[in-house]
Scaffold this motif. Structure first.
Motif, PDB file in Angstrom:
ATOM      1  N   UNK B 307      -1.402 102.774   1.718  1.00 43.47           N
ATOM      2  CA  UNK B 307      -0.824 102.911   0.373  1.00 43.47           C
ATOM      3  C   UNK B 307      -0.024 101.672  -0.013  1.00 43.47           C
ATOM      4  N   UNK B 308       0.529 100.996   1.001  1.00 45.42           N
ATOM      5  CA  UNK B 308       1.319  99.797   0.733  1.00 45.42           C
ATOM      6  C   UNK B 308       0.426  98.667   0.232  1.00 45.42           C
ATOM      7  N   UNK B 310      -2.495  99.137  -1.193  1.00 44.20           N
ATOM      8  CA  UNK B 310      -3.009  99.556  -2.498  1.00 44.20           C
ATOM      9  C   UNK B 310      -1.994  99.280  -3.585  1.00 44.20           C
ATOM     10  N   UNK B 311      -0.713  99.560  -3.266  1.00 44.55           N
ATOM     11  CA  UNK B 311       0.330  99.334  -4.261  1.00 44.55           C
ATOM     12  C   UNK B 311       0.326  97.882  -4.703  1.00 44.55           C
ATOM     13  N   UNK B 312       0.246  96.986  -3.727  1.00 49.00           N
ATOM     14  CA  UNK B 312       0.282  95.559  -4.055  1.00 49.00           C
ATOM     15  C   UNK B 312      -0.978  95.152  -4.816  1.00 49.00           C
ATOM     16  N   UNK B 322      -0.891  90.436  -0.727  1.00 47.06           N
ATOM     17  CA  UNK B 322      -0.596  91.780  -0.214  1.00 47.06           C
ATOM     18  C   UNK B 322      -0.343  91.722   1.286  1.00 47.06           C
ATOM     19  N   UNK B 325       3.127  89.422   1.770  1.00 47.48           N
ATOM     20  CA  UNK B 325       4.354  89.974   1.194  1.00 47.48           C
ATOM     21  C   UNK B 325       4.676  91.363   1.727  1.00 47.48           C
ATOM     22  N   UNK B 326       3.654  92.115   2.085  1.00 44.53           N
ATOM     23  CA  UNK B 326       3.921  93.524   2.398  1.00 44.53           C
ATOM     24  C   UNK B 326       3.462  93.954   3.779  1.00 44.53           C
ATOM     25  N   UNK B 422      11.585  99.313   8.729  1.00 42.97           N
ATOM     26  CA  UNK B 422      11.958  99.915   7.457  1.00 42.97           C
ATOM     27  C   UNK B 422      11.122 101.158   7.269  1.00 42.97           C
ATOM     28  N   UNK B 423      11.707 102.102   6.598  1.00 45.44           N
ATOM     29  CA  UNK B 423      10.922 103.329   6.360  1.00 45.44           C
ATOM     30  C   UNK B 423      10.190 103.199   5.046  1.00 45.44           C
ATOM     31  N   UNK B 424       9.040 103.850   4.965  1.00 40.72           N
ATOM     32  CA  UNK B 424       8.346 103.890   3.674  1.00 40.72           C
ATOM     33  C   UNK B 424       7.774 105.268   3.442  1.00 40.72           C
TER      34      UNK B 424
END
Ligand SMILES: Nc1ncnc2c1ncn2[C@@H]1O[C@H](COP(=O)(O)OP(=O)(O)O)[C@@H](O)[C@H]1O
Ligand SMILES: [Mg+2]
Lengths: 291, 424
Positions: B307-308, B310-312, B322, B325-326, B422-424
């Motif tokens: 999903x991370x 996809x978001x980018x 993507x 950065x992520x 980090x939590x997501x």
């Protein structure tokens, strides 16, 4: 005319009265899409779209227009290909190796699958909000600022600040987060996270926003806020929303398209679809007999 | 019998099984801890004497005539002066009764061979000392050290004792007059290897390990992370890529000594790189760590929720953006943990380094990655192989230093993991 259609189709399904009507409905001959799949002023028009996952065809020959500045809802039982169709509109399917798209998809009359179309540019024009809120593990501010930053939409910090604030206001989130713009976006509630994702999308100032079941992971109050927001956003954006909630489709959309097993069965004004569906499958679905 | 009774009956059995399983689990943990404790106590009890240095306090007369230099002499001259003389004179002064040549030689061996270097270094640092009398604590010989620490039993009959009666007498006299002192053995951390146990230090091996690991890290980290990113995010799914994947996994299973042979054949014999040097050791170890880091990085990247990405991508980020950065920041804790595990493996690795000559006896402390040097585990191996008793404690001490670095690295891994998670 409705009567006639229903009568003509009634016979094969009368045989079995069970709750396994999904399989049963296979017996219904597929005809062309009924209703009005096309419109006068399309923002996006798709013609004869087929989508394959490897050898498995998920979308069969879908032709549908998406009118500018209105909300169109895609409904249908799960697995019918709503998400797959939606993702052809901003070429998110490109990210799946085995996925192939055939047919024609025009955005403002230009084929988005032609060679010289850059998918990155396309996605800046056709934004997307996903089913599960997926903010970046960064601050609220950085979440919204990410799109403008990578596209270089603002010239300086002040402009970026304004754009972030503006987007959060438009997404109806600003009042709730204005004191903690630099707190992590993942610390918000589910509904707030989804509105953050919408803010993030509109910060890029797209023309079309695709939403794939944006409220399905949210509670009723958060859902109501999202629906309210969609109603406001249609002033500025063209919105395609996938939903499995018919009430939601009825509340937010002007047009509704009903998908069934990869085929587009019926398209029409939302009022008409929910009060007076033409196709038997649509009727069965909206009366809750499968889905 | 109704259902409840049946369930009740089976419940008893089920709870019994659960208890049995719990007990067995506990027992295995206790066993593991016991063995660990046993190992640590053994190492620790053997190692502690190495951290304590025995010194002999003598008053030396640094007169110009004996040394042949004065306060104005340059470093060169001081270096070549004979500093044995004042020490020997001081010993003879303390024990004027010693006159026979053989006995004198015994007497002179109360202080270490390192004592003259100790004195020389002091004078180089401060030439004003020349012409004065100084009371200095000199490094004791390993035999004296052993008597003081009790590793040589004074009560044994003379014939069975390494330190004969004469020498024991002198030691006891010095002890009685308070001229034998002990203190923390800084020398152990400041010197390179030596044939004399009391002079041998671990600094050369620590630096050798450090240089080797730096080379390993500099080579394997960027290459492995780039390979992992490419394989996970960009590589097409085809036979060739499958083949590469299989071979990376195979590489991880190759016995490390094979990499040593490769290093010897390719880097030393073919490319004529220096023997025994950290640069070659680092290259060889990076071949070994590469697959470890690649595999760890790949699973860390794989664990980043789609999903991370996809978001980018949905915002119009390019694939590259993507990823960098992520995906990469989210995968970083896993990548770093994998890297440190790989580095810890490399730190403890011995076999491949033996092949490329890092097993040589090297006294000088390496100044760069091309200087001949050894590494911690090989230092352990070298000392364990030495016949002198004094090296026994050094061996355990070196193991402790090695374990300390391993624990420190693991602690860093945990810290980095906590910091970047980090939590997501
Ligand atoms: N990534 C994929 N790989 C293979 N098949 C897929 C993939 N995504 C969806 N499908 C298949 O395509 C069909 C339509 O799925 P989808 O578009 O997700 O349906 P919906 O969103 O209406 O529930 C399903 O049969 C599903 O199994
Ligand atoms: Mg879906």
């Amino acid at each position: 005319m409705n009567e006639a259609v229903l009568n003509g189709l009634n016979e094969p399904t009368m045989k079995v009265q069970s709750n396994r009507e999904t399989e049963d409905s296979l017996n219904i001959e597929y005809t062309d899409t009924v209703g009005q799949p096309l419109c006068d002023d399309p923002k996006i028009s798709t013609r004869n779209v087929d989508v394959f996952y490897a050898d498995n065809q998920a979308i069969h020959d879908v032709s549908l227009d998406i009118g500018a500045h209105q909300v169109i809802a895609l409904i249908g039982p799960s697995g019918c290909g709503k998400s797959t169709y939606l993702r052809t509109l901003n070429r998110m399917n490109d990210t799946i190796d085995i996925c192939r798209v055939k047919g024609q998809i025009l955005l403002d009359g230009h084929d988005i699958y032609q060679k010289k179309q850059d998918p990155v540019l396309l996605r800046a024009r056709v934004g997307m909000v996903f089913q599960k809120p997926n903010p970046f593990p960064k601050s609220i501010y950085d979440n919204v600022a990410y799109g403008p930053r990578i596209h270089g939409l603002t010239r300086n910090k002040a402009e970026l600040d304004d754009l972030v604030e503006d987007s959060l206001i438009k997404a109806g989130l600003f009042q709730e987060v204005k004191d903690r713009l630099h707190a992590p976006g993942t610390g918000l509630s589910g509904g707030q996270q989804q509105r953050l994702c919408i803010a993030r999308t509109i910060a890029v100032q797209p023309e079309v926003i695709l939403m794939d079941e944006p409220a399905s992971a949210l509670d009723p109050i958060a859902t109501a806020k999202i629906e309210e927001l969609i109603n406001e956003l249609k002033e500025n954006f063209t919105i395609v929303i996938v939903t499995h909630s018919m009430q939601q489709a009825a509340r937010v959309s002007q047009r509704t398209a009903y998908f069934h097993m990869g085929r587009l069965i019926e398209v029409g004004e939302t009022d008409q679809i929910f009060t007076n569906p033409s196709h038997e499958l649509t009727e069965k679905y909206i009366t809750g007999r499968f889905g | 019998m109704n259902n409840t009774d049946i369930v009740k009956q089976s419940l008893k059995k089920r709870y019994f099984k659960e208890r049995l399983f719990k007990t067995m689990g506990m027992l295995s943990i206790v066993t593991a801890i016991l063995f660990l404790l046993l190992l640590l106590t053994d190492i620790f009890t053997k190692a502690w004497p190495a951290f304590i240095q025995t010194r002999v306090e003598l008053t030396v007369d640094l007169n110009e005539a004996d040394l042949g230099i004065d306060a104005q002499s340059d470093e060169q001259a001081i270096m070549s002066a004979d500093f044995r003389k004042p020490i020997r004179a001081a010993l003879l002064n303390t024990f004027p009764e010693v006159t026979k040549r053989k006995q004198k030689r015994e007497l002179y061996s109360l202080t270490s061979m390192g004592a003259e270097f100790q004195l020389r270094d002091m004078v180089i640092e401060n030439p004003q000392l020349i012409g004065t009398q100084q009371t200095i604590q000199f490094m004791a010989d390993d035999d004296v050290d052993a008597v003081i620490k009790g590793t040589i039993d004074r009560l044994l009959p003379e014939s069975d004792r390494r330190v004969k009666n004469d020498k024991l007498g002198w030691i006891e006299t010095l002890e009685a007059s308070g001229q034998i002192t002990t203190g923390f053995n800084w020398h152990f951390f400041a010197a390179g290897d030596s044939r004399e146990p009391e002079m041998a230090g671990i600094k050369g091996a620590i630096l050798g390990s450090l240089y080797t690991l730096l080379v390993t890290l500099a080579l394997s980290f960027p290459v492995a992370v780039a390979a992992a990113i490419y394989l996970e995010e960009f590589a097409p799914k085809n036979r060739f890529i499958d083949f590469i994947e299989i071979n990376i996994n195979n590489l991880a299973a190759v016995p490390s000594i094979v990499f040593g042979l490769l290093g010897l054949a390719v880097f030393i014999n073919f490319f004529s790189m220096p023997r025994s040097a950290p640069i070659v050791g680092g290259i060889v170890l990076s071949l070994m760590t590469l697959p470890t880091i690649i595999i760890a990085s790949r699973s860390a990247i794989k664990a980043v929720p789609p999903s991370l990405r996809e978001a980018a991508l949905g915002l119009g980020a390019s694939k590259m953006q993507s990823v960098f950065h992520h995906v990469l920041p989210a995968a970083l804790p896993g990548i770093l943990t994998g890297t440190i595990i790989g580095m810890a493996q490399a730190l403890g690795e011995t076999a491949p380094l033996l092949m490329i000559g890092m097993v040589a006896f090297i006294v000088d402390i390496p100044q760069s990655v091309t200087d001949p040097s050894t590494v911690l585990p090989i230092q352990v191996f070298l000392w364990a192989d030495s016949p002198e008793r004094g090296f026994l404690e050094k061996t355990s001490a070196a193991i402790m230093v090695l374990l300390f670095f391993l624990i420190a690295m693991n602690a860093i891994a945990i810290y980095l993991r906590k910091k970047f998670e980090k939590k997501w």
